[in-house]
Write a protein that holds these residues in place. Structure first.
Motif, PDB file in Angstrom:
ATOM      1  N   THR A   6       2.205  10.752   0.891  1.00 39.27           N
ATOM      2  CA  THR A   6       1.316  10.820   2.053  1.00 39.27           C
ATOM      3  C   THR A   6       0.093   9.928   1.886  1.00 39.27           C
ATOM      4  N   HIS A   7      -0.070   9.328   0.732  1.00 37.74           N
ATOM      5  CA  HIS A   7      -1.230   8.479   0.483  1.00 37.74           C
ATOM      6  C   HIS A   7      -0.797   7.028   0.309  1.00 37.74           C
ATOM      7  N   THR A   8      -1.667   6.133   0.704  1.00 37.09           N
ATOM      8  CA  THR A   8      -1.417   4.716   0.501  1.00 37.09           C
ATOM      9  C   THR A   8      -2.189   4.256  -0.725  1.00 37.09           C
TER      10      THR A   8
END
Length: 72
Positions: A6-8
């Protein structure tokens, strides 16, 4: 440890301090990344991407006036 899906990945970007600060004042301290992502999506012509709305001329004038008051 792998990044959560869910994180870049964080990307270092060099931006002059004054611009980064003013950008945060106008868009909100916690919204700068979102706005940059919107601009990049528009630039890359991603489906349904729209050019982010710019601050009004009055918003810019108010920012400059506030800065002038604190510098005096």
């Amino acid at each position: 440890m792998a990044a959560r899906e869910t994180h870049t990945t964080a990307r270092p970007v060099r931006i002059p301090e004054e611009d980064w600060t003013d950008f945060g004042v106008l868009v909100g301290e916690r919204e700068r990344s979102r706005l940059l992502r919107e601009f990049i999506a528009w630039y890359l012509r991603r489906p349904k991407a729209a050019l982010p709305k710019r601050p009004s001329e009055q918003d810019i004038a108010d920012l400059r006036a506030a800065k002038n008051l604190t510098e005096s």
